[in-house]
Enzyme design. Structure first.
Site, PDB file in Angstrom:
ATOM      1  CG  ASN A  53      -2.107  -1.027   1.092  1.00 53.30           C
ATOM      2  OD1 ASN A  53      -2.888  -0.719   0.009  1.00 53.30           O
ATOM      3  ND2 ASN A  53      -2.314  -1.775   1.870  1.00 53.30           N
ATOM      4  CG  HIS A  83      19.021  14.073  11.486  1.00 54.06           C
ATOM      5  ND1 HIS A  83      19.664  14.434  10.478  1.00 54.06           N
ATOM      6  CD2 HIS A  83      17.813  13.909  11.022  1.00 54.06           C
ATOM      7  CE1 HIS A  83      19.001  14.599   9.509  1.00 54.06           C
ATOM      8  NE2 HIS A  83      17.689  14.315   9.516  1.00 54.06           N
ATOM      9  CB  THR A 136      12.441   1.614  18.995  1.00 59.06           C
ATOM     10  OG1 THR A 136      12.083   0.918  20.095  1.00 59.06           O
ATOM     11  CG2 THR A 136      11.613   2.890  18.788  1.00 59.06           C
ATOM     12  CE  LYS A 137      12.108  -3.985  22.791  1.00 55.99           C
ATOM     13  NZ  LYS A 137      12.251  -3.777  24.290  1.00 55.99           N
ATOM     14  CE  LYS A 154      -3.548 -11.446  20.736  1.00 52.43           C
ATOM     15  NZ  LYS A 154      -4.907 -12.069  20.509  1.00 52.43           N
TER      16      LYS A 154
END
Length: 162
Positions: A53, A83, A136-137, A154
């Protein structure tokens, strides 16, 4: 003669409407299925069997790999660029790493609408990223993650052959 003129006018209008609608549909398909790429295009690697999409990909600081059977909701962002927050003003804007923030999306992943993936990270096989999440991980295979930042919600039951 008047009837022939009316008939020609109606056909002309129908043809114009037909071609306008076809063109409009094609433009929508392009905007809704092709990624917007910020950075080097050659750093984006998408398998053939991906449901695309509209999504944004930033490749300024790394490669992005999207494997088979991945599908995206609307407005997904895949961001390798960053940055240096310790810099200020124009120096901050101009300073960013050129590599090392790769994103790998493994086979069968579903990334729902408005999710943001921030590299470096790997989204494991058949994982699900909930709508509006910020990853973020790394995400483990066969898990559902959600939230800001994304956390495990879950685990997904695996089939015997997985």
């Amino acid at each position: 003669m008047n009837l022939l003129k009316t008939f020609k006018h109606k056909i002309k209008n129908k043809l114009i409407n037909f071609f306008f609608e076809a063109l409009k549909q094609e433009v929508q398909n392009i905007f809704l299925t092709e990624p917007m790429i910020v950075g080097p295009k050659e750093r984006l690697h998408i398998s053939e069997n991906v449901k695309k999409n509209n999504f944004l990909v930033n490749t300024n600081s790394g490669e992005v790999y999207v494997n088979d059977y991945v599908f995206f909701g609307k407005n997904v962002c895949l961001i390798t660029g960053t940055h240096d927050f310790t810099k200020f003003e124009d120096e901050r804007r101009k300073t960013s790493p050129k590599e090392g923030r790769d994103i790998v999306i493994e086979k069968g992943v579903w990334i729902a609408t408005n999710a943001t993936i921030i590299g470096p990270c790997i989204i494991g096989k058949n994982a699900v990223v909930a709508a509006g999440s910020v990853v973020t991980k790394n995400v483990e295979p066969f898990t559902v993650v959600g939230g800001v930042p994304a956390k495990i919600i879950k685990r997904i039951q695996q089939k015997e052959d997985e």
